[in-house]
Design a protein around this motif. Sequence first.
Motif, mmCIF file in Angstrom:
data_model
loop_
_atom_site.group_PDB
_atom_site.id
_atom_site.type_symbol
_atom_site.label_atom_id
_atom_site.label_comp_id
_atom_site.label_asym_id
_atom_site.label_seq_id
_atom_site.Cartn_x
_atom_site.Cartn_y
_atom_site.Cartn_z
ATOM 1 N N LYS A 78 0.745 -1.273 -0.311
ATOM 2 C CA LYS A 78 -0.523 0.279 -0.114
ATOM 3 C C LYS A 78 1.259 1.061 0.553
ATOM 4 O O LYS A 78 0.037 2.637 -0.579
ATOM 5 N N THR A 79 1.519 1.075 0.311
ATOM 6 C CA THR A 79 2.547 2.347 1.085
ATOM 7 C C THR A 79 4.519 2.052 -0.012
ATOM 8 O O THR A 79 4.558 1.506 -0.351
ATOM 9 N N LEU A 80 4.461 3.631 0.108
ATOM 10 C CA LEU A 80 5.685 3.507 -0.688
ATOM 11 C C LEU A 80 7.379 2.865 -0.200
ATOM 12 O O LEU A 80 7.715 2.263 -0.674
ATOM 13 N N GLU A 81 7.422 2.895 0.349
ATOM 14 C CA GLU A 81 8.163 2.129 1.372
ATOM 15 C C GLU A 81 8.175 0.266 1.574
ATOM 16 O O GLU A 81 9.039 0.124 1.281
ATOM 17 N N ASP A 82 6.387 0.161 1.274
ATOM 18 C CA ASP A 82 6.815 -1.499 1.452
ATOM 19 C C ASP A 82 7.041 -1.155 -0.098
ATOM 20 O O ASP A 82 8.079 -2.953 -0.285
ATOM 21 N N LEU A 83 6.677 -1.520 -1.050
ATOM 22 C CA LEU A 83 7.326 -0.883 -2.596
ATOM 23 C C LEU A 83 9.152 -1.016 -2.685
ATOM 24 O O LEU A 83 9.182 -1.841 -3.277
ATOM 25 N N GLN A 84 9.373 0.542 -2.224
ATOM 26 C CA GLN A 84 10.886 0.347 -2.428
ATOM 27 C C GLN A 84 11.589 -0.538 -1.346
ATOM 28 O O GLN A 84 12.704 -1.046 -1.717
ATOM 29 N N THR A 114 -0.465 9.282 -1.339
ATOM 30 C CA THR A 114 0.143 8.329 -1.478
ATOM 31 C C THR A 114 1.233 9.335 -2.829
ATOM 32 O O THR A 114 2.726 8.977 -3.114
ATOM 33 N N MET A 115 0.310 8.748 -4.308
ATOM 34 C CA MET A 115 1.397 9.366 -5.733
ATOM 35 C C MET A 115 0.934 10.502 -6.007
ATOM 36 O O MET A 115 1.692 11.213 -6.435
ATOM 37 N N TYR A 116 0.435 11.519 -5.341
ATOM 38 C CA TYR A 116 0.142 12.731 -5.426
ATOM 39 C C TYR A 116 0.337 13.502 -4.406
ATOM 40 O O TYR A 116 -0.399 13.866 -3.104
ATOM 41 N N THR A 117 1.465 15.034 -4.743
ATOM 42 C CA THR A 117 1.721 16.100 -3.497
ATOM 43 C C THR A 117 0.619 17.539 -3.667
ATOM 44 O O THR A 117 0.407 17.488 -5.027
ATOM 45 N N LYS A 118 0.547 18.739 -3.350
ATOM 46 C CA LYS A 118 0.090 19.669 -3.289
ATOM 47 C C LYS A 118 0.948 20.368 -4.236
ATOM 48 O O LYS A 118 0.191 20.570 -5.617
ATOM 49 N N GLU A 119 1.712 19.843 -5.096
ATOM 50 C CA GLU A 119 3.014 20.424 -5.300
ATOM 51 C C GLU A 119 3.973 19.378 -6.758
ATOM 52 O O GLU A 119 4.364 18.621 -6.120
#
Length: 272
Positions: A5-11, A94-99
């Motif tokens: 689910k998370t970037l950390e898990d995938l990485q 997780t995939m998008y931030t405000k900037e």
Amino acid sequence: MEVLKTLEDLQNIRKNIKGSVGFVPTMGALHNGHISLIKKAREENDIVIVSIFVNPTQFLPGEDLDAYPRKDEADKKICSMCKVDYIFMPEISTMYTKEEVLVKAPNNSYVLEGKTRPGHFDGVLQVVLKLFNLVQPTNAYFGKKDAQQLSLIQQMVRNFFLPINIIPCEIVREEDGLAMSSRNVYLSAQQRSDAVLISKSLYMAGNLISKGERNSQVVKNKIYDVMSPLDVEYVAVVDRNFNEIETIEPKNTIILVVARFGNTRLLDNFWL
């Protein structure tokens, strides 16, 4: 099979993977078309990763983002049966931030699909680039039904010097010829029956060309004749760079059609 689910898990998983990685990015609601991509990835790679993420940036205002079919539990079962190793199912946050540093699609993205959906391919390339950076696949698998999308992703990989092989995969069809799509579930019984005219028009075009016809306008007119009961958005005969051509060139031509059924757009194509 493990769901991430998370970037950390995938990485964390990715940095420990040895061997080739096959990647199939999807928006879920998996059907036999997706399954064909996953099976090909399974045959050709040591590890298979499938992403399921309904990407908001490729939907224009008024399109079907909220109504887009979501079948997470069924999708997990399909991936398990196909012996997928990992599913990546991130949240939008997780995939998008405000900037965001934006990806701009090239000029050839503003014809055909991009003409009626300006900005659509910006969103497609944005999310695919993010997923490529996260998954770092050896091979990534895309269907030829979304021909313009496939071409633009190939161009992006070349332009950014990404060490990824893009593997185009043949269109998978229902028994009556209709190209498989997650949007087919939106069709009423009558619309579903009428939609077969899309593939029938392309089969007719292929037969005409096999008999020697090379005039693009003649072929387009015949396609329009077959599809006359439908709300046809466009019929185009283009080369592999998506330039419209007057003369059909074997091994360098794609015939593309799009028809509307209420709010549902269905696209199909025939590669020569």
